[in-house]
Design a protein around this motif. Structure first.
Motif, PDB file in Angstrom:
ATOM      1  N   GLU A  31      10.609  -1.145  -6.625  1.00 56.00           N
ATOM      2  CA  GLU A  31      11.099  -1.291  -5.260  1.00 56.00           C
ATOM      3  C   GLU A  31      10.073  -2.019  -4.403  1.00 56.00           C
ATOM      4  N   MET A  32       8.807  -1.716  -4.634  1.00 56.65           N
ATOM      5  CA  MET A  32       7.747  -2.349  -3.851  1.00 56.65           C
ATOM      6  C   MET A  32       7.765  -3.857  -4.066  1.00 56.65           C
ATOM      7  N   LYS A  33       7.875  -4.259  -5.312  1.00 57.87           N
ATOM      8  CA  LYS A  33       7.858  -5.694  -5.607  1.00 57.87           C
ATOM      9  C   LYS A  33       9.084  -6.379  -5.010  1.00 57.87           C
ATOM     10  N   ALA A  34      10.214  -5.718  -5.076  1.00 58.34           N
ATOM     11  CA  ALA A  34      11.433  -6.297  -4.501  1.00 58.34           C
ATOM     12  C   ALA A  34      11.269  -6.448  -2.995  1.00 58.34           C
ATOM     13  N   ALA A  35      10.668  -5.442  -2.382  1.00 59.27           N
ATOM     14  CA  ALA A  35      10.475  -5.474  -0.932  1.00 59.27           C
ATOM     15  C   ALA A  35       9.517  -6.587  -0.530  1.00 59.27           C
ATOM     16  N   VAL A  36       8.431  -6.702  -1.241  1.00 57.69           N
ATOM     17  CA  VAL A  36       7.442  -7.747  -0.925  1.00 57.69           C
ATOM     18  C   VAL A  36       8.074  -9.126  -1.073  1.00 57.69           C
ATOM     19  N   ALA A  37       8.854  -9.307  -2.144  1.00 56.37           N
ATOM     20  CA  ALA A  37       9.498 -10.596  -2.377  1.00 56.37           C
ATOM     21  C   ALA A  37      10.435 -10.939  -1.239  1.00 56.37           C
ATOM     22  N   GLU A  38      11.124  -9.926  -0.739  1.00 54.72           N
ATOM     23  CA  GLU A  38      12.059 -10.160   0.348  1.00 54.72           C
ATOM     24  C   GLU A  38      11.306 -10.597   1.613  1.00 54.72           C
ATOM     25  N   VAL A  39      10.205  -9.960   1.901  1.00 54.48           N
ATOM     26  CA  VAL A  39       9.425 -10.303   3.098  1.00 54.48           C
ATOM     27  C   VAL A  39       8.824 -11.697   2.957  1.00 54.48           C
ATOM     28  N   GLN A  40       8.357 -11.992   1.750  1.00 57.95           N
ATOM     29  CA  GLN A  40       7.750 -13.299   1.502  1.00 57.95           C
ATOM     30  C   GLN A  40       8.759 -14.417   1.690  1.00 57.95           C
ATOM     31  N   GLY A  41       9.974 -14.137   1.251  1.00 61.67           N
ATOM     32  CA  GLY A  41      11.008 -15.177   1.319  1.00 61.67           C
ATOM     33  C   GLY A  41      11.637 -15.317   2.685  1.00 61.67           C
ATOM     34  N   ALA A  42      11.417 -14.389   3.559  1.00 61.11           N
ATOM     35  CA  ALA A  42      12.077 -14.424   4.878  1.00 61.11           C
ATOM     36  C   ALA A  42      11.411 -15.453   5.778  1.00 61.11           C
ATOM     37  N   ARG A  43      12.229 -16.016   6.655  1.00 60.38           N
ATOM     38  CA  ARG A  43      11.674 -16.992   7.628  1.00 60.38           C
ATOM     39  C   ARG A  43      11.106 -16.256   8.815  1.00 60.38           C
TER      40      ARG A  43
ATOM     41  N   ARG B  72       0.818  -1.220   0.000  1.00 53.51           N
ATOM     42  CA  ARG B  72       0.000   0.000   0.000  1.00 53.51           C
ATOM     43  C   ARG B  72       0.845   1.261   0.000  1.00 53.51           C
ATOM     44  N   SER B  73       2.151   1.100  -0.107  1.00 48.18           N
ATOM     45  CA  SER B  73       3.024   2.249   0.110  1.00 48.18           C
ATOM     46  C   SER B  73       3.577   2.874  -1.154  1.00 48.18           C
ATOM     47  N   LEU B  74       2.946   2.622  -2.273  1.00 45.93           N
ATOM     48  CA  LEU B  74       3.434   3.248  -3.494  1.00 45.93           C
ATOM     49  C   LEU B  74       3.315   4.756  -3.389  1.00 45.93           C
ATOM     50  N   GLY B  75       4.334   5.434  -3.896  1.00 45.71           N
ATOM     51  CA  GLY B  75       4.258   6.892  -3.866  1.00 45.71           C
ATOM     52  C   GLY B  75       4.712   7.444  -2.527  1.00 45.71           C
ATOM     53  N   PRO B  76       4.721   8.742  -2.419  1.00 45.10           N
ATOM     54  CA  PRO B  76       5.281   9.370  -1.215  1.00 45.10           C
ATOM     55  C   PRO B  76       4.290   9.436  -0.068  1.00 45.10           C
ATOM     56  N   GLY B  77       4.818   9.790   1.083  1.00 46.76           N
ATOM     57  CA  GLY B  77       3.970  10.191   2.208  1.00 46.76           C
ATOM     58  C   GLY B  77       3.543   9.098   3.159  1.00 46.76           C
ATOM     59  N   HIS B  78       4.095   7.904   3.040  1.00 43.82           N
ATOM     60  CA  HIS B  78       3.593   6.839   3.895  1.00 43.82           C
ATOM     61  C   HIS B  78       4.502   6.511   5.074  1.00 43.82           C
ATOM     62  N   HIS B  79       5.597   7.231   5.229  1.00 42.13           N
ATOM     63  CA  HIS B  79       6.472   6.993   6.381  1.00 42.13           C
ATOM     64  C   HIS B  79       6.770   5.504   6.544  1.00 42.13           C
ATOM     65  N   LEU B  80       7.173   4.891   5.470  1.00 44.47           N
ATOM     66  CA  LEU B  80       7.275   3.432   5.437  1.00 44.47           C
ATOM     67  C   LEU B  80       8.270   2.879   6.444  1.00 44.47           C
ATOM     68  N   GLY B  81       9.404   3.537   6.574  1.00 42.98           N
ATOM     69  CA  GLY B  81      10.414   3.058   7.524  1.00 42.98           C
ATOM     70  C   GLY B  81       9.853   2.969   8.933  1.00 42.98           C
ATOM     71  N   ALA B  82       9.088   4.001   9.314  1.00 44.16           N
ATOM     72  CA  ALA B  82       8.493   4.055  10.645  1.00 44.16           C
ATOM     73  C   ALA B  82       7.379   3.019  10.793  1.00 44.16           C
ATOM     74  N   CYS B  83       6.703   2.723   9.706  1.00 44.54           N
ATOM     75  CA  CYS B  83       5.649   1.703   9.733  1.00 44.54           C
ATOM     76  C   CYS B  83       6.255   0.319   9.932  1.00 44.54           C
ATOM     77  N   LEU B  84       7.335   0.041   9.214  1.00 38.55           N
ATOM     78  CA  LEU B  84       7.899  -1.314   9.233  1.00 38.55           C
ATOM     79  C   LEU B  84       8.523  -1.652  10.581  1.00 38.55           C
ATOM     80  N   SER B  85       9.012  -0.657  11.297  1.00 30.13           N
ATOM     81  CA  SER B  85       9.590  -0.974  12.609  1.00 30.13           C
ATOM     82  C   SER B  85       8.478  -1.305  13.607  1.00 30.13           C
ATOM     83  N   ALA B  86       7.253  -0.912  13.292  1.00 23.98           N
ATOM     84  CA  ALA B  86       6.156  -1.080  14.250  1.00 23.98           C
ATOM     85  C   ALA B  86       5.277  -2.299  13.984  1.00 23.98           C
ATOM     86  N   ILE B  87       5.605  -3.086  12.969  1.00 18.06           N
ATOM     87  CA  ILE B  87       4.693  -4.158  12.545  1.00 18.06           C
ATOM     88  C   ILE B  87       4.389  -5.151  13.660  1.00 18.06           C
TER      89      ILE B  87
END
Lengths: 298, 258
Positions: free
Chosen positions: B246-258, B19-34
């Motif tokens: 970048e979004m697709k690369a990021a999703v793939a990385e999360v999907q592949g992680a244990r 859901r983070s395509l484009g600017p303004g989503h503070h993604l780094g701050a979101c991901l630390s809080a998951i």
């Protein structure tokens, strides 16, 4: 008990969901008595006004009707953003009761003068703003505030003088000069009116209680006057005078003279009336300004 | 339960990135809080009670997405970018069902949470109030007013979780404050604990601790941009705009992680 405490007692008895928040000024304002009377509905917030507004917001979200007290300058400047974003932005029915509005803290200097409060509160969407004169009007305003879903800012009066006897009845009367005063400038307004009347000026007086929404009687009277003179214990920028001007802006805008605190800090120390005279002018000064303005109107 | 929390967190992380395509989503701050968001909502689900205030309001994405997952907030399937992405970038109770407190101005959510805590005490409720704050947020004066209030009033029904990712908008948080804040809060008499902020099970367990007469503050040690290698500990991803690649690369990385 001091009158403010008596009014709070009345309000908390009348409104079972009212809860009182104090920012360490209970002894100063007299509201400390409320802690003994309503210990479960008294929240000590200490010297932390920004937090107090947030706590009030939380209480309001939970269905309580908070009344927050502190001095005008702290409520509306130190905690301005919290009033705006925690309370008003969330449509929460919080009542802010502020003592030391105007020059009430006349010996404490500018850090304690409340001269921007009405202007700042006026700019916050949905905020009702009033400076009731006398305790009967204050009771009405507090009751209205506790019965509405909007937030409200109230300047707490310091005397029972409400000027009721000096304002004429009749909404159709129009004047050459209409003096529009508020709680703490009624006395000054009465003196100015007497002197103008002695000079043959057809002069009326109206006491404004609500600054936002602007008192409709004040607005309609102002629209009919040849010259409006607003006497306020507040900056001339943004206060009652500005509010009346805004209401007149779409109605031909008759001339309006703002008698209030100029764009400077007031370093004068004395009684409240002495400091008001120093900042606003003495009755003679004001009359001279009014007559001068009157003569320049075509 | 712990396996379920891991997969819940993974799903929330993926959806947040999507859901983070484009600017303004503070993604780094979101991901630390998951994991923190996952654990708090899981605790509320389990207890069938509890309020969650996102004082770190710019991490709104996972918060909203968690509400969507619970059916409280509905997405509009006809929108090309789902509802969540179109909402105001800080929780807004007027617009989003399930949001109890509108936040965005750092420090304010903490105070409002304390108000809810006092309200709970006044009504005799046993419900807990969870509030997620940022470590940078603790630099604000109001935060200390709120935490001092918690100490003053022994708000044991309020639990503060600090997303301690050691970054703020302009770079790393000052180490002196990172180490000093927990000590200062402990000396105020609050119950200060530390937890791995990416171990949802540990967080869930920590949230269950009931401390008589003390407000609980959990410093959750996290990584800004957690789960995406090119974002981790990188300040530009605080507000960086994600491209589709970048979004697709990021999703793939999360999907592949244990």
């Amino acid at each position: 008990m001091k009158p403010f405490a008596l009014e709070l007692e009345f309000a908390l008895n009348r409104h079972s969901r009212a809860v009182y928040l104090e920012c360490d000024l209970g002894r100063s304002s007299g509201s400390a008595a409320i802690e003994e009377l309503f210990p479960s509905r008294y929240v000590s917030c200490g010297i932390a006004e920004q937090n107090a507004m947030g706590v009030a917001a939380g209480l309001a979200i939970a269905g309580w009707r908070p009344i927050v007290h502190t001095f005008a300058v702290f409520a509306t400047l130190r905690a301005a953003e919290q009033v705006r974003s925690a309370i008003a932005y969330q449509d929460l029915p919080v009542v802010i009761c502020a003592t030391k509005g105007g020059f009430e803290a006349s010996r404490s200097g500018p850090t304690h003068h409340g001269l921007e409060d009405l202007g700042v509160m006026r700019m916050i969407p949905g905020m009702r703003v009033a400076a009731p004169a006398g305790w009967v009007a204050f009771r009405d305003c507090l009751n209205a505030a506790l019965s509405t879903e909007q937030p409200t800012y109230l300047r707490v009066p310091t005397s029972d003088f409400d000027g009721e006897s000096v304002t004429e009845e009749g909404t159709r009367l129009s004047y050459e000069v209409l003096l529009i005063v508020m709680a703490s400038t009624i006395e000054l307004g009465i003196k100015v009116r007497r002197m103008l009347a002695q000079d043959g000026v057809k002069v009326g007086i109206r006491v404004a209680t609500y600054i936002k929404p602007i008192d409709p009687l004040v607005a309609s009277s102002a629209a009919r006057a040849r010259l409006n003179v607003v006497i306020e214990e507040h900056s001339i920028i943004g206060g009652l005078g500005s509010a009346v001007l805004e209401s007149l802006a779409e109605h031909g805008c008759p001339p309006l003279l703002r008698i209030g605190v100029k764009d400077e800090f007031t370093l004068h120390v004395g009684t409240r009336q002495e400091v008001i005279h120093a900042a606003l002018g003495s009755p003679i000064d004001i009359v001279a300004r009014v007559l001068s303005t009157l003569s320049s109107i075509p | 339960m712990s396996e379920s929390l891991i997969s819940q967190a993974r799903r929330l992380r993926m959806k947040t990135i999507e859901r983070s395509l484009g600017p303004g989503h503070h993604l780094g701050a979101c991901l630390s809080a998951i994991e923190i968001v996952t654990a708090i909502f899981a605790r509320i689900d389990n207890d069938q009670a509890g309020k969650f205030i996102l004082s770190k309001g710019h991490a709104y994405l996972p918060y909203y997405l968690a509400l969507v997952e619970r059916g409280v907030l509905r997405e509009d399937p006809s929108m090309p970018a789902p509802l969540v992405g179109d909402l105001i970038g800080h929780p807004c109770r007027q617009l989003a069902p399930g949001v109890i407190v509108s936040t965005g101005s750092l420090g304010q959510g903490l105070s409002i949470a304390m108000g809810l805590g006092i309200a709970g005490n006044m009504s005799g409720s046993k419900e807990k109030v969870y509030v997620l704050a940022g470590d940078g947020e603790l630099q604000s004066g109001q935060s200390w007013e709120a935490l001092g209030f918690a100490a003053r009033h022994s708000l044991s029904n309020v639990c503060v979780v600090v997303d301690a990712n050691s970054f703020q908008a302009d770079g790393p948080t000052p180490p002196a404050l990172d180490s000093g804040h927990p000590r200062a809060l402990a000396s105020l008499g609050l119950r200060v604990e530390f937890c791995d902020g990416h171990d949802a099970s540990a967080l869930y367990a920590a949230l269950d601790e009931f401390h008589m007469e003390k407000c609980q503050v959990i410093f959750a040690r996290t990584t800004k941009g957690k789960g995406v290698s090119f974002m981790e500990n990188s300040p530009e991803w605080f507000t960086g705009a994600l491209s589709e690649y970048e979004m697709k690369a990021a999703v793939a990385e999360v999907q592949g992680a244990r």
